[in-house]
Motif scaffolding. Sequence first.
Motif, PDB file in Angstrom:
ATOM      1  N   GLY A 239      -5.061  -1.371 -11.098  1.00 62.35           N
ATOM      2  CA  GLY A 239      -3.616  -1.285 -10.928  1.00 62.35           C
ATOM      3  C   GLY A 239      -3.139   0.069 -10.445  1.00 62.35           C
ATOM      4  O   GLY A 239      -2.474   0.178  -9.398  1.00 62.35           O
ATOM      5  N   PRO A 240      -3.459   1.157 -11.177  1.00 61.94           N
ATOM      6  CA  PRO A 240      -3.007   2.481 -10.726  1.00 61.94           C
ATOM      7  C   PRO A 240      -3.531   2.865  -9.348  1.00 61.94           C
ATOM      8  O   PRO A 240      -2.804   3.480  -8.554  1.00 61.94           O
ATOM      9  N   SER A 241      -4.781   2.508  -9.034  1.00 58.88           N
ATOM     10  CA  SER A 241      -5.325   2.882  -7.728  1.00 58.88           C
ATOM     11  C   SER A 241      -4.632   2.126  -6.602  1.00 58.88           C
ATOM     12  O   SER A 241      -4.405   2.683  -5.517  1.00 58.88           O
ATOM     13  N   GLN A 242      -4.262   0.866  -6.842  1.00 58.97           N
ATOM     14  CA  GLN A 242      -3.545   0.101  -5.815  1.00 58.97           C
ATOM     15  C   GLN A 242      -2.179   0.708  -5.542  1.00 58.97           C
ATOM     16  O   GLN A 242      -1.784   0.877  -4.379  1.00 58.97           O
ATOM     17  N   VAL A 243      -1.448   1.039  -6.585  1.00 64.53           N
ATOM     18  CA  VAL A 243      -0.122   1.630  -6.402  1.00 64.53           C
ATOM     19  C   VAL A 243      -0.242   3.008  -5.768  1.00 64.53           C
ATOM     20  O   VAL A 243       0.537   3.374  -4.879  1.00 64.53           O
ATOM     21  N   ALA A 244      -1.244   3.800  -6.184  1.00 56.40           N
ATOM     22  CA  ALA A 244      -1.418   5.144  -5.626  1.00 56.40           C
ATOM     23  C   ALA A 244      -1.671   5.088  -4.124  1.00 56.40           C
ATOM     24  O   ALA A 244      -1.129   5.901  -3.364  1.00 56.40           O
ATOM     25  N   SER A 245      -2.473   4.126  -3.681  1.00 54.73           N
ATOM     26  CA  SER A 245      -2.756   4.033  -2.249  1.00 54.73           C
ATOM     27  C   SER A 245      -1.502   3.685  -1.455  1.00 54.73           C
ATOM     28  O   SER A 245      -1.309   4.163  -0.336  1.00 54.73           O
ATOM     29  N   TYR A 289     -12.206   0.405  -4.349  1.00 55.05           N
ATOM     30  CA  TYR A 289     -11.775  -0.959  -4.051  1.00 55.05           C
ATOM     31  C   TYR A 289     -10.267  -1.110  -4.289  1.00 55.05           C
ATOM     32  O   TYR A 289      -9.547  -1.706  -3.472  1.00 55.05           O
ATOM     33  N   GLY A 290      -9.776  -0.584  -5.417  1.00 55.19           N
ATOM     34  CA  GLY A 290      -8.353  -0.698  -5.736  1.00 55.19           C
ATOM     35  C   GLY A 290      -7.479  -0.055  -4.674  1.00 55.19           C
ATOM     36  O   GLY A 290      -6.449  -0.608  -4.287  1.00 55.19           O
ATOM     37  N   CYS A 291      -7.890   1.111  -4.189  1.00 56.54           N
ATOM     38  CA  CYS A 291      -7.119   1.779  -3.131  1.00 56.54           C
ATOM     39  C   CYS A 291      -7.095   0.923  -1.863  1.00 56.54           C
ATOM     40  O   CYS A 291      -6.046   0.741  -1.233  1.00 56.54           O
ATOM     41  N   GLY A 292      -8.261   0.391  -1.498  1.00 58.30           N
ATOM     42  CA  GLY A 292      -8.313  -0.447  -0.300  1.00 58.30           C
ATOM     43  C   GLY A 292      -7.509  -1.720  -0.448  1.00 58.30           C
ATOM     44  O   GLY A 292      -6.775  -2.129   0.466  1.00 58.30           O
ATOM     45  N   ASN A 293      -7.604  -2.362  -1.610  1.00 59.91           N
ATOM     46  CA  ASN A 293      -6.852  -3.592  -1.832  1.00 59.91           C
ATOM     47  C   ASN A 293      -5.358  -3.321  -1.915  1.00 59.91           C
ATOM     48  O   ASN A 293      -4.546  -4.161  -1.525  1.00 59.91           O
ATOM     49  N   GLY A 294      -4.978  -2.159  -2.408  1.00 61.89           N
ATOM     50  CA  GLY A 294      -3.567  -1.803  -2.440  1.00 61.89           C
ATOM     51  C   GLY A 294      -2.959  -1.713  -1.051  1.00 61.89           C
ATOM     52  O   GLY A 294      -1.794  -2.057  -0.841  1.00 61.89           O
ATOM     53  N   LEU A 295      -3.755  -1.249  -0.087  1.00 64.42           N
ATOM     54  CA  LEU A 295      -3.281  -1.164   1.290  1.00 64.42           C
ATOM     55  C   LEU A 295      -3.258  -2.525   1.980  1.00 64.42           C
ATOM     56  O   LEU A 295      -2.578  -2.699   2.999  1.00 64.42           O
ATOM     57  N   ARG A 296      -4.000  -3.497   1.436  1.00 62.94           N
ATOM     58  CA  ARG A 296      -4.135  -4.796   2.091  1.00 62.94           C
ATOM     59  C   ARG A 296      -2.794  -5.484   2.289  1.00 62.94           C
ATOM     60  O   ARG A 296      -2.521  -6.042   3.365  1.00 62.94           O
ATOM     61  N   ALA A 297      -1.938  -5.466   1.270  1.00 56.56           N
ATOM     62  CA  ALA A 297      -0.641  -6.137   1.389  1.00 56.56           C
ATOM     63  C   ALA A 297       0.220  -5.479   2.466  1.00 56.56           C
ATOM     64  O   ALA A 297       0.946  -6.163   3.198  1.00 56.56           O
ATOM     65  N   ILE A 298       0.143  -4.151   2.577  1.00 55.98           N
ATOM     66  CA  ILE A 298       0.891  -3.451   3.622  1.00 55.98           C
ATOM     67  C   ILE A 298       0.367  -3.857   4.994  1.00 55.98           C
ATOM     68  O   ILE A 298       1.132  -4.134   5.917  1.00 55.98           O
ATOM     69  N   VAL A 299      -0.957  -3.904   5.123  1.00 58.04           N
ATOM     70  CA  VAL A 299      -1.567  -4.288   6.400  1.00 58.04           C
ATOM     71  C   VAL A 299      -1.140  -5.692   6.795  1.00 58.04           C
ATOM     72  O   VAL A 299      -0.815  -5.959   7.957  1.00 58.04           O
ATOM     73  N   ARG A 300      -1.120  -6.599   5.835  1.00 59.07           N
ATOM     74  CA  ARG A 300      -0.771  -7.988   6.125  1.00 59.07           C
ATOM     75  C   ARG A 300       0.641  -8.086   6.683  1.00 59.07           C
ATOM     76  O   ARG A 300       0.930  -8.939   7.542  1.00 59.07           O
ATOM     77  N   GLY A 301       1.533  -7.217   6.223  1.00 53.49           N
ATOM     78  CA  GLY A 301       2.894  -7.249   6.732  1.00 53.49           C
ATOM     79  C   GLY A 301       3.085  -6.476   8.021  1.00 53.49           C
ATOM     80  O   GLY A 301       3.807  -6.919   8.923  1.00 53.49           O
ATOM     81  N   LEU A 302       2.426  -5.311   8.159  1.00 55.12           N
ATOM     82  CA  LEU A 302       2.717  -4.410   9.271  1.00 55.12           C
ATOM     83  C   LEU A 302       1.852  -4.637  10.502  1.00 55.12           C
ATOM     84  O   LEU A 302       2.331  -4.455  11.629  1.00 55.12           O
ATOM     85  N   LEU A 303       0.587  -5.005  10.334  1.00 54.53           N
ATOM     86  CA  LEU A 303      -0.304  -5.069  11.490  1.00 54.53           C
ATOM     87  C   LEU A 303       0.119  -6.138  12.496  1.00 54.53           C
ATOM     88  O   LEU A 303       0.198  -5.845  13.699  1.00 54.53           O
ATOM     89  N   PRO A 304       0.404  -7.384  12.076  1.00 50.92           N
ATOM     90  CA  PRO A 304       0.869  -8.355  13.082  1.00 50.92           C
ATOM     91  C   PRO A 304       2.166  -7.923  13.748  1.00 50.92           C
ATOM     92  O   PRO A 304       2.371  -8.159  14.935  1.00 50.92           O
TER      93      PRO A 304
END
Length: 374
Positions: A239-245, A289-304
């Motif tokens: 949790g903290p690593s996802q939010v930190a990323s 892993y948490g840092c990378g997964n935290g960025l995943r939601a941003i990527v899903r919205g911004l990359l397309p």
Amino acid sequence: MLQILVWGGSFFLLAVMGKPILHETGWDSGWVYGALSLALMVSALLAPLSSRLVARYGGRWQLAASGAVVGLGLLVVANCHSLQVFLLAWVIIGAGMAMGLYEALFATLGALYAERAGRAITGITLISGFATTVTWPVLALAIEQLGWRTACMAYALVLIVAVAPLYLWVLPAGQPRQKAQSMTAVADQPVHRRLYWLLTAIFAIGAIIMTAVSVQLVAVLQGQGHSLAAAIGLSALLGPSQVASRVLQIIAGKRHPIWTALVSSVLVAVGLTLVAVAPGMTALGLLLYGCGNGLRAIVRGLLPLALMPPAQYVALMGKMSRPSLIGQALTPLVGGYLFQHFGATGVLATLSALALTSVVLVLLVVHGLPRQTA
């Protein structure tokens, strides 16, 4: 906050409410927890329709109605006394998920703000990272004090009363009809098929990995020899690593999202590989892993949004999300089979291989970009 409410009442609900339901009803645990898979499958089937409606009419009213639909499903859950009605309730919740979770919201923001939607998407994913932090303790306390049925009814009423007015207040009135028609015309133009399938595969792999880790991480860590307490403690690092990323992504400023995608996929691959091959470095692996997964939601919205016209982004968000949702629905079943027959090593090896595949796919997207972008 609205996304936290809807995620908490749908995707994350059974993590807290599953055991009390099993204890009272005596239903088979596979069916109870499998209800979420059913909801995800319904959401997958309805996601393309959801995006087309956003492209044609704007998503303001659809998002506003999503809370009432999920709330209706929760009311049925609270008052059901048969497994068939319980599963029907999750069909309703699945429809609400298609109407109101990330894909519908991102498409709505893309329709309203086009390229300027990126900042709002980043901020929303940051706040939504606290969904389990906020909703799980509240649900657990409500279940302890009121029982799961009353807690479910109370959560449903909050969704029904709060979500619609707040969305209608926050989101501006729908786009002019002329703009909607022009967006529909652009959306009907053919999309670059190679790019479309690469992005769809990247997002599907990310969703499958996230679901598998969410469902099986504690069991997998125990299978590697960690005690239950240690496994739970290590899992809490996510949790903290996802939010930190996500905070770091905001600080980093304006950079092309393809680089965020590459960093995200590499961190996930390195983190899972460390967990798989070096149990002594599990904490570091889970942080990465948490840092990378935290960025995943941003990527899903911004990359397309960065790689296709906004109108196509709006129309295709639901279609692109369908394989991800189907993958998420099937992941608990496939993951359970792998764990049963191949143990923790088999699960981690599979996830690591998927993560490495995702890195390769992102590199293919980078290779296909214009030189000035890459």
